[in-house]
Motif scaffolding. Structure first.
Motif, PDB file in Angstrom:
ATOM      1  N   ASP A 104      -5.408  -1.234  13.574  1.00  0.00           N
ATOM      2  CA  ASP A 104      -5.516  -2.274  12.541  1.00  0.00           C
ATOM      3  C   ASP A 104      -6.050  -1.678  11.242  1.00  0.00           C
ATOM      4  O   ASP A 104      -5.569  -2.007  10.140  1.00  0.00           O
ATOM      5  CB  ASP A 104      -6.443  -3.394  13.009  1.00  0.00           C
ATOM      6  CG  ASP A 104      -5.813  -4.274  14.079  1.00  0.00           C
ATOM      7  OD1 ASP A 104      -4.577  -4.216  14.241  1.00  0.00           O
ATOM      8  OD2 ASP A 104      -6.565  -5.019  14.756  1.00  0.00           O
ATOM      9  N   ARG A 109      -3.509   0.733   9.393  1.00  0.00           N
ATOM     10  CA  ARG A 109      -2.412  -0.012   8.779  1.00  0.00           C
ATOM     11  C   ARG A 109      -2.867  -0.741   7.528  1.00  0.00           C
ATOM     12  O   ARG A 109      -2.099  -0.887   6.566  1.00  0.00           O
ATOM     13  CB  ARG A 109      -1.801  -0.982   9.792  1.00  0.00           C
ATOM     14  CG  ARG A 109      -0.885  -0.280  10.800  1.00  0.00           C
ATOM     15  CD  ARG A 109      -0.260  -1.225  11.785  1.00  0.00           C
ATOM     16  NE  ARG A 109      -1.249  -1.862  12.656  1.00  0.00           N
ATOM     17  CZ  ARG A 109      -0.956  -2.410  13.830  1.00  0.00           C
ATOM     18  NH1 ARG A 109       0.284  -2.406  14.276  1.00  0.00           N
ATOM     19  NH2 ARG A 109      -1.896  -2.963  14.559  1.00  0.00           N
ATOM     20  N   THR A 113       2.447  -1.347   2.540  1.00  0.00           N
ATOM     21  CA  THR A 113       2.936  -2.368   3.463  1.00  0.00           C
ATOM     22  C   THR A 113       4.138  -1.891   4.283  1.00  0.00           C
ATOM     23  O   THR A 113       4.187  -2.056   5.501  1.00  0.00           O
ATOM     24  CB  THR A 113       3.312  -3.638   2.689  1.00  0.00           C
ATOM     25  OG1 THR A 113       2.171  -4.083   1.938  1.00  0.00           O
ATOM     26  CG2 THR A 113       3.763  -4.741   3.631  1.00  0.00           C
ATOM     27  N   ALA A 114       5.118  -1.293   3.604  1.00  0.00           N
ATOM     28  CA  ALA A 114       6.321  -0.857   4.310  1.00  0.00           C
ATOM     29  C   ALA A 114       6.002   0.211   5.348  1.00  0.00           C
ATOM     30  O   ALA A 114       6.588   0.239   6.436  1.00  0.00           O
ATOM     31  CB  ALA A 114       7.344  -0.333   3.307  1.00  0.00           C
ATOM     32  N   ALA A 129       3.028   0.637   6.883  1.00  0.00           N
ATOM     33  CA  ALA A 129       2.265   0.005   7.965  1.00  0.00           C
ATOM     34  C   ALA A 129       3.186  -0.739   8.927  1.00  0.00           C
ATOM     35  O   ALA A 129       3.004  -0.688  10.148  1.00  0.00           O
ATOM     36  CB  ALA A 129       1.225  -0.941   7.383  1.00  0.00           C
ATOM     37  N   GLU A 130       4.168  -1.407   8.393  1.00  0.00           N
ATOM     38  CA  GLU A 130       5.087  -2.166   9.249  1.00  0.00           C
ATOM     39  C   GLU A 130       5.962  -1.252  10.103  1.00  0.00           C
ATOM     40  O   GLU A 130       6.408  -1.642  11.192  1.00  0.00           O
ATOM     41  CB  GLU A 130       5.963  -3.069   8.377  1.00  0.00           C
ATOM     42  CG  GLU A 130       5.176  -4.209   7.724  1.00  0.00           C
ATOM     43  CD  GLU A 130       6.017  -5.023   6.762  1.00  0.00           C
ATOM     44  OE1 GLU A 130       7.152  -4.569   6.450  1.00  0.00           O
ATOM     45  OE2 GLU A 130       5.572  -6.100   6.311  1.00  0.00           O
ATOM     46  N   ALA A 131       6.204  -0.025   9.636  1.00  0.00           N
ATOM     47  CA  ALA A 131       7.047   0.905  10.380  1.00  0.00           C
ATOM     48  C   ALA A 131       6.265   1.700  11.424  1.00  0.00           C
ATOM     49  O   ALA A 131       6.877   2.367  12.270  1.00  0.00           O
ATOM     50  CB  ALA A 131       7.729   1.862   9.411  1.00  0.00           C
TER      51      ALA A 131
END
Length: 390
Positions: A241, A244, A249-250, A252-254
Protein backbone atom coordinates in the motif's frame (compact mmCIF):
# COMPACT_ATOMS: atom_id res chain seq x y z
CA UNK A 1 51.31 -21.79 6.02
CA UNK A 2 52.93 -19.22 3.76
CA UNK A 3 51.32 -17.28 0.91
CA UNK A 4 51.88 -14.00 -0.90
CA UNK A 5 48.55 -12.26 -0.08
CA UNK A 6 46.11 -13.00 2.74
CA UNK A 7 42.63 -11.68 1.95
CA UNK A 8 40.37 -11.15 4.96
CA UNK A 9 36.72 -11.46 3.91
CA UNK A 10 34.99 -13.44 1.16
CA UNK A 11 32.48 -10.87 0.00
CA UNK A 12 32.58 -9.79 -3.66
CA UNK A 13 35.69 -7.62 -3.25
CA UNK A 14 37.72 -10.32 -1.50
CA UNK A 15 36.63 -13.03 -3.94
CA UNK A 16 37.22 -10.82 -6.98
CA UNK A 17 40.69 -9.83 -5.81
CA UNK A 18 41.50 -13.47 -5.07
CA UNK A 19 40.32 -14.62 -8.50
CA UNK A 20 42.37 -12.00 -10.33
CA UNK A 21 45.47 -12.83 -8.26
CA UNK A 22 45.03 -16.57 -8.80
CA UNK A 23 44.67 -16.11 -12.55
CA UNK A 24 47.89 -14.07 -12.53
CA UNK A 25 49.75 -16.80 -10.66
CA UNK A 26 49.93 -14.85 -7.39
CA UNK A 27 49.26 -17.16 -4.44
CA UNK A 28 46.57 -16.04 -1.98
CA UNK A 29 44.41 -17.36 0.83
CA UNK A 30 40.97 -16.01 1.82
CA UNK A 31 39.84 -16.09 5.45
CA UNK A 32 36.11 -15.72 6.14
CA UNK A 33 34.56 -15.68 9.60
CA UNK A 34 31.10 -16.79 8.38
CA UNK A 35 30.03 -19.98 6.65
CA UNK A 36 29.82 -20.25 2.89
CA UNK A 37 26.03 -20.60 3.12
CA UNK A 38 25.76 -17.41 5.17
CA UNK A 39 27.84 -15.43 2.67
CA UNK A 40 25.62 -16.63 -0.17
CA UNK A 41 22.45 -15.70 1.75
CA UNK A 42 23.21 -11.96 1.68
CA UNK A 43 20.81 -10.17 -0.69
CA UNK A 44 22.26 -6.78 -1.52
CA UNK A 45 23.25 -4.68 -4.52
CA UNK A 46 22.29 -5.53 -8.05
CA UNK A 47 23.30 -2.76 -10.50
CA UNK A 48 26.75 -3.21 -12.10
CA UNK A 49 28.69 -0.50 -13.87
CA UNK A 50 30.34 -1.40 -17.17
CA UNK A 51 33.75 -1.33 -15.47
CA UNK A 52 32.61 -3.82 -12.83
CA UNK A 53 31.15 -6.16 -15.44
CA UNK A 54 34.36 -5.95 -17.48
CA UNK A 55 36.42 -6.77 -14.38
CA UNK A 56 34.31 -9.87 -13.76
CA UNK A 57 34.91 -10.87 -17.38
CA UNK A 58 38.64 -10.35 -16.86
CA UNK A 59 38.47 -12.60 -13.80
CA UNK A 60 36.94 -15.32 -16.00
CA UNK A 61 33.60 -15.47 -14.17
CA UNK A 62 31.37 -13.33 -16.39
CA UNK A 63 29.74 -15.98 -18.58
CA UNK A 64 26.54 -16.45 -16.53
CA UNK A 65 26.35 -12.71 -15.83
CA UNK A 66 26.38 -11.97 -19.57
CA UNK A 67 23.72 -14.62 -20.19
CA UNK A 68 21.33 -13.85 -17.31
CA UNK A 69 22.07 -10.19 -16.49
CA UNK A 70 19.67 -7.50 -17.67
CA UNK A 71 21.31 -4.64 -19.63
CA UNK A 72 19.63 -1.32 -18.87
CA UNK A 73 20.06 1.70 -21.12
CA UNK A 74 18.36 4.07 -18.68
CA UNK A 75 16.14 4.53 -15.63
CA UNK A 76 13.17 6.63 -14.59
CA UNK A 77 12.86 9.45 -12.07
CA UNK A 78 9.26 9.77 -10.87
CA UNK A 79 7.88 13.02 -9.43
CA UNK A 80 4.73 15.11 -9.89
CA UNK A 81 2.82 11.88 -10.67
CA UNK A 82 4.91 11.33 -13.83
CA UNK A 83 7.90 9.22 -14.86
CA UNK A 84 10.80 10.97 -16.58
CA UNK A 85 13.39 8.79 -18.33
CA UNK A 86 17.16 9.27 -18.04
CA UNK A 87 18.63 7.82 -21.25
CA UNK A 88 22.01 6.61 -20.04
CA UNK A 89 22.96 5.07 -23.36
CA UNK A 90 22.35 8.22 -25.36
CA UNK A 91 23.81 10.65 -22.81
CA UNK A 92 27.06 8.69 -22.33
CA UNK A 93 27.73 7.72 -25.96
CA UNK A 94 26.72 4.09 -25.64
CA UNK A 95 27.32 3.13 -22.02
CA UNK A 96 24.80 1.19 -19.92
CA UNK A 97 24.47 -0.67 -16.62
CA UNK A 98 23.77 -4.34 -15.98
CA UNK A 99 21.25 -5.61 -13.42
CA UNK A 100 22.72 -8.74 -11.83
CA UNK A 101 22.40 -9.49 -8.12
CA UNK A 102 25.34 -9.39 -5.72
CA UNK A 103 24.41 -12.90 -4.55
CA UNK A 104 24.87 -14.15 -8.12
CA UNK A 105 28.21 -12.34 -8.43
CA UNK A 106 29.35 -13.98 -5.21
CA UNK A 107 28.17 -17.38 -6.42
CA UNK A 108 30.07 -17.03 -9.71
CA UNK A 109 33.25 -15.95 -7.92
CA UNK A 110 33.03 -18.83 -5.44
CA UNK A 111 32.59 -21.30 -8.29
CA UNK A 112 35.57 -19.81 -10.09
CA UNK A 113 37.74 -20.01 -7.00
CA UNK A 114 36.82 -23.63 -6.35
CA UNK A 115 37.53 -24.51 -9.99
CA UNK A 116 40.97 -22.91 -9.68
CA UNK A 117 41.73 -24.85 -6.51
CA UNK A 118 42.47 -21.70 -4.51
CA UNK A 119 42.23 -21.84 -0.70
CA UNK A 120 39.32 -20.31 1.23
CA UNK A 121 38.93 -20.95 4.95
CA UNK A 122 35.32 -20.46 6.05
CA UNK A 123 34.27 -20.12 9.69
CA UNK A 124 37.72 -18.82 10.59
CA UNK A 125 37.40 -17.43 14.11
CA UNK A 126 39.28 -14.58 15.76
CA UNK A 127 41.09 -13.48 12.60
CA UNK A 128 43.89 -11.05 13.50
CA UNK A 129 46.43 -9.25 11.29
CA UNK A 130 49.90 -8.84 12.85
CA UNK A 131 53.04 -6.80 12.11
CA UNK A 132 51.54 -5.24 8.97
CA UNK A 133 53.67 -2.15 9.57
CA UNK A 134 56.84 -4.21 9.19
CA UNK A 135 58.47 -6.43 6.57
CA UNK A 136 57.03 -9.73 7.82
CA UNK A 137 53.27 -9.50 8.31
CA UNK A 138 51.19 -12.51 9.26
CA UNK A 139 47.60 -13.36 10.09
CA UNK A 140 46.30 -15.72 12.78
CA UNK A 141 42.92 -17.38 13.04
CA UNK A 142 41.19 -20.15 14.97
CA UNK A 143 39.60 -23.23 13.42
CA UNK A 144 38.42 -26.48 15.01
CA UNK A 145 39.91 -25.52 18.37
CA UNK A 146 43.37 -24.76 16.96
CA UNK A 147 45.18 -21.50 16.27
CA UNK A 148 46.69 -21.18 12.79
CA UNK A 149 49.23 -18.73 11.39
CA UNK A 150 49.72 -17.61 7.79
CA UNK A 151 52.87 -15.68 6.91
CA UNK A 152 52.54 -13.41 3.92
CA UNK A 153 53.83 -10.41 2.01
CA UNK A 154 50.62 -8.38 2.12
CA UNK A 155 47.18 -8.33 3.77
CA UNK A 156 44.04 -7.17 1.96
CA UNK A 157 41.24 -6.11 4.30
CA UNK A 158 38.04 -6.91 2.39
CA UNK A 159 35.95 -7.68 5.48
CA UNK A 160 33.42 -4.87 5.48
CA UNK A 161 32.52 -1.99 7.76
CA UNK A 162 32.43 -4.11 10.93
CA UNK A 163 35.47 -6.25 10.08
CA UNK A 164 38.73 -6.59 11.98
CA UNK A 165 40.99 -5.03 9.33
CA UNK A 166 40.15 -1.37 9.93
CA UNK A 167 39.64 -1.97 13.65
CA UNK A 168 43.23 -3.25 13.90
CA UNK A 169 44.63 0.11 12.85
CA UNK A 170 45.58 2.55 15.68
CA UNK A 171 43.03 5.36 15.93
CA UNK A 172 45.67 8.06 15.56
CA UNK A 173 46.77 6.60 12.21
CA UNK A 174 43.40 6.83 10.49
CA UNK A 175 40.90 9.64 9.91
CA UNK A 176 37.21 8.94 9.48
CA UNK A 177 34.52 11.05 7.84
CA UNK A 178 30.87 10.15 8.39
CA UNK A 179 27.32 11.35 7.84
CA UNK A 180 24.43 9.32 9.23
CA UNK A 181 21.08 9.96 7.55
CA UNK A 182 17.91 10.28 9.64
CA UNK A 183 16.07 7.50 7.82
CA UNK A 184 16.48 4.01 6.42
CA UNK A 185 15.30 1.88 3.54
CA UNK A 186 12.70 -0.80 4.12
CA UNK A 187 13.27 -3.32 1.35
CA UNK A 188 11.54 -6.48 0.23
CA UNK A 189 12.24 -9.16 -2.34
CA UNK A 190 9.25 -10.82 -3.97
CA UNK A 191 8.87 -13.33 -6.79
CA UNK A 192 6.71 -11.03 -8.91
CA UNK A 193 7.47 -9.38 -12.28
CA UNK A 194 9.01 -5.89 -11.96
CA UNK A 195 6.62 -2.99 -12.48
CA UNK A 196 8.90 -1.44 -15.09
CA UNK A 197 11.49 -2.60 -17.60
CA UNK A 198 14.07 -0.37 -15.90
CA UNK A 199 14.58 1.00 -12.38
CA UNK A 200 12.23 3.70 -11.09
CA UNK A 201 13.40 6.20 -8.45
CA UNK A 202 10.54 8.17 -6.91
CA UNK A 203 10.47 11.48 -5.04
CA UNK A 204 7.14 11.85 -3.22
CA UNK A 205 5.79 13.92 -0.29
CA UNK A 206 5.45 10.64 1.67
CA UNK A 207 9.11 9.83 1.05
CA UNK A 208 11.46 8.13 -1.38
CA UNK A 209 10.67 4.84 -3.16
CA UNK A 210 12.64 2.61 -5.51
CA UNK A 211 11.40 -0.10 -7.86
CA UNK A 212 14.28 -2.39 -8.72
CA UNK A 213 14.65 -6.02 -9.82
CA UNK A 214 16.87 -9.07 -9.75
CA UNK A 215 15.40 -10.75 -12.83
CA UNK A 216 12.31 -10.64 -15.02
CA UNK A 217 10.45 -12.64 -12.34
CA UNK A 218 11.99 -11.33 -9.09
CA UNK A 219 11.52 -7.75 -7.86
CA UNK A 220 13.35 -5.69 -5.24
CA UNK A 221 11.39 -2.74 -3.83
CA UNK A 222 12.25 -0.10 -1.23
CA UNK A 223 10.53 2.72 0.67
CA UNK A 224 12.06 5.35 2.90
CA UNK A 225 11.14 4.87 6.58
CA UNK A 226 12.01 6.50 9.88
CA UNK A 227 15.34 5.49 11.39
CA UNK A 228 13.68 3.80 14.38
CA UNK A 229 11.12 1.74 12.40
CA UNK A 230 10.94 -2.01 13.05
CA UNK A 231 10.57 -4.48 10.24
CA UNK A 232 8.13 -6.48 12.38
CA UNK A 233 5.65 -3.58 12.13
CA UNK A 234 5.50 -3.82 8.35
CA UNK A 235 3.21 -6.48 6.95
CA UNK A 236 3.41 -7.22 3.24
CA UNK A 237 0.04 -5.54 2.77
CA UNK A 238 1.19 -2.37 4.49
CA UNK A 239 4.35 -2.26 2.37
CA UNK A 240 2.53 -2.69 -0.92
CA UNK A 241 0.00 0.00 0.00
CA UNK A 242 2.79 2.41 0.93
CA UNK A 243 4.93 1.99 -2.16
CA UNK A 244 1.91 2.32 -4.45
CA UNK A 245 1.01 5.58 -2.73
CA UNK A 246 4.46 6.95 -3.64
CA UNK A 247 4.39 6.03 -7.33
CA UNK A 248 2.63 7.68 -10.28
CA UNK A 249 -0.95 6.43 -10.56
CA UNK A 250 -0.43 4.46 -13.78
CA UNK A 251 2.64 2.72 -12.35
CA UNK A 252 0.90 1.88 -9.07
CA UNK A 253 -2.03 0.36 -10.91
CA UNK A 254 0.30 -1.81 -13.01
CA UNK A 255 2.22 -3.17 -10.01
CA UNK A 256 1.84 -6.89 -9.31
CA UNK A 257 2.13 -7.77 -5.62
CA UNK A 258 2.88 -11.00 -3.80
CA UNK A 259 4.36 -12.44 -0.60
CA UNK A 260 7.84 -11.23 0.31
CA UNK A 261 10.68 -13.76 0.52
CA UNK A 262 12.99 -11.32 2.31
CA UNK A 263 12.33 -8.12 4.21
CA UNK A 264 14.78 -5.87 6.05
CA UNK A 265 15.55 -2.28 7.02
CA UNK A 266 18.93 -0.80 6.14
CA UNK A 267 20.20 2.43 7.72
CA UNK A 268 21.81 4.95 5.39
CA UNK A 269 25.23 6.47 5.99
CA UNK A 270 28.17 7.99 4.17
CA UNK A 271 31.58 6.96 5.53
CA UNK A 272 35.19 7.22 4.41
CA UNK A 273 38.37 6.17 6.22
CA UNK A 274 41.69 7.67 5.13
CA UNK A 275 44.23 6.50 4.13
CA UNK A 276 43.48 3.08 2.66
CA UNK A 277 47.01 1.67 3.10
CA UNK A 278 48.93 1.03 6.31
CA UNK A 279 52.28 -0.57 5.57
CA UNK A 280 51.48 -4.03 4.19
CA UNK A 281 47.75 -3.78 5.02
CA UNK A 282 45.37 -2.46 2.35
CA UNK A 283 41.68 -1.68 2.88
CA UNK A 284 39.11 -2.25 0.14
CA UNK A 285 35.36 -1.85 -0.24
CA UNK A 286 33.16 -1.39 2.80
CA UNK A 287 36.18 -1.77 5.10
CA UNK A 288 37.20 1.70 3.92
CA UNK A 289 34.00 3.40 2.76
CA UNK A 290 30.21 3.23 2.79
CA UNK A 291 27.84 5.04 0.43
CA UNK A 292 24.05 5.33 0.60
CA UNK A 293 22.56 2.83 -1.85
CA UNK A 294 20.72 5.56 -3.75
CA UNK A 295 23.35 5.84 -6.49
CA UNK A 296 24.09 2.08 -6.78
CA UNK A 297 27.76 2.68 -5.99
CA UNK A 298 28.63 0.35 -3.08
CA UNK A 299 29.55 -2.85 -4.93
CA UNK A 300 30.93 -0.90 -7.88
CA UNK A 301 33.18 1.18 -5.67
CA UNK A 302 34.54 -1.99 -4.06
CA UNK A 303 35.28 -3.31 -7.55
CA UNK A 304 37.24 -0.19 -8.46
CA UNK A 305 39.34 -0.61 -5.30
CA UNK A 306 40.06 -4.17 -6.42
CA UNK A 307 41.03 -2.90 -9.89
CA UNK A 308 43.64 -0.58 -8.38
CA UNK A 309 44.91 -3.05 -5.78
CA UNK A 310 45.21 -5.96 -8.18
CA UNK A 311 47.13 -3.79 -10.64
CA UNK A 312 49.42 -2.76 -7.79
CA UNK A 313 50.10 -6.37 -6.72
CA UNK A 314 50.66 -7.43 -10.32
CA UNK A 315 53.17 -4.61 -10.81
CA UNK A 316 54.98 -5.65 -7.65
CA UNK A 317 55.27 -9.36 -8.40
CA UNK A 318 55.61 -9.31 -12.18
CA UNK A 319 57.20 -5.94 -12.96
CA UNK A 320 59.06 -5.60 -9.64
CA UNK A 321 57.67 -2.11 -9.06
CA UNK A 322 56.05 -0.76 -5.89
CA UNK A 323 54.73 2.40 -7.57
CA UNK A 324 51.18 1.07 -7.79
CA UNK A 325 51.07 0.17 -4.11
CA UNK A 326 52.48 3.55 -3.14
CA UNK A 327 49.76 5.27 -5.16
CA UNK A 328 46.90 2.92 -4.24
CA UNK A 329 45.31 4.98 -1.47
CA UNK A 330 45.38 8.30 -3.33
CA UNK A 331 44.07 6.78 -6.54
CA UNK A 332 41.29 4.84 -4.84
CA UNK A 333 40.22 7.75 -2.62
CA UNK A 334 39.95 10.11 -5.58
CA UNK A 335 37.26 7.86 -7.06
CA UNK A 336 35.72 7.14 -3.65
CA UNK A 337 35.04 10.79 -2.91
CA UNK A 338 33.47 11.37 -6.34
CA UNK A 339 31.14 8.44 -5.73
CA UNK A 340 30.39 9.73 -2.22
CA UNK A 341 29.45 13.11 -3.72
CA UNK A 342 27.15 11.53 -6.29
CA UNK A 343 25.45 9.24 -3.76
CA UNK A 344 24.99 12.17 -1.36
CA UNK A 345 23.49 14.26 -4.19
CA UNK A 346 20.99 11.57 -5.21
CA UNK A 347 20.07 10.92 -1.58
CA UNK A 348 19.59 14.62 -0.87
CA UNK A 349 17.54 15.15 -4.03
CA UNK A 350 15.16 12.21 -3.70
CA UNK A 351 14.48 11.78 0.04
CA UNK A 352 12.37 13.70 2.52
CA UNK A 353 14.40 15.08 5.43
CA UNK A 354 12.79 15.87 8.82
CA UNK A 355 14.04 19.47 8.87
CA UNK A 356 13.75 20.44 5.20
CA UNK A 357 10.31 22.04 5.44
CA UNK A 358 8.40 23.58 2.57
CA UNK A 359 11.45 25.51 1.32
CA UNK A 360 13.56 22.36 1.08
CA UNK A 361 10.81 20.53 -0.77
CA UNK A 362 10.57 23.33 -3.33
CA UNK A 363 14.35 23.22 -3.80
CA UNK A 364 14.13 19.47 -4.49
CA UNK A 365 11.35 20.06 -6.98
CA UNK A 366 13.35 22.79 -8.73
CA UNK A 367 16.40 20.50 -8.89
CA UNK A 368 14.40 17.70 -10.52
CA UNK A 369 12.62 20.09 -12.87
CA UNK A 370 15.96 21.61 -13.93
CA UNK A 371 17.43 18.17 -14.67
CA UNK A 372 14.98 17.56 -17.48
CA UNK A 373 15.45 21.03 -18.95
CA UNK A 374 19.24 20.81 -19.11
CA UNK A 375 21.17 18.25 -21.15
CA UNK A 376 24.32 19.19 -19.24
CA UNK A 377 22.68 18.38 -15.91
CA UNK A 378 21.29 15.08 -17.22
CA UNK A 379 24.71 14.20 -18.65
CA UNK A 380 26.30 14.74 -15.22
CA UNK A 381 23.75 12.38 -13.71
CA UNK A 382 24.22 9.76 -16.44
CA UNK A 383 28.03 9.85 -16.40
CA UNK A 384 28.13 9.24 -12.68
CA UNK A 385 25.43 6.58 -12.72
CA UNK A 386 27.11 4.41 -15.39
CA UNK A 387 30.41 4.85 -13.53
CA UNK A 388 33.35 7.20 -13.85
CA UNK A 389 36.41 5.79 -15.64
CA UNK A 390 39.08 4.05 -13.56
Amino acid sequence: MRTKVVIIGSGPSGLLLGQLLTNAGIDNVILERASKAHVLSRIRAGVLEEGTAALLDEAGVGKRMRHEGLPHDGFDLAFDNRRHRVDLHELTCGKRVLVYGQTEVTHDLMDGREAAGAVTVYEAGNVQPHDYDGARPYVTYEKNGNTHRIDCDFIAGCDGFHGISRKSIPQDAIESFERVYPFGWLGIVADVPPVGEELIYANHPRGFALCSMRSTTRSRYYVQVEADERVEDWSDERFWDEIRDRLPTATAEAMITGPSIEKSIAPLRSFVAEPMRFGCLFLTGDAAHIVPPTGAKGLNLAASDVRYLFDAFREFYIERSSAGMDDYSNKALSRVWKAERFSWWMTSTLHRFPDQGAFGQRIQHAELDYLFQSRAALTMLAENYVGLPY
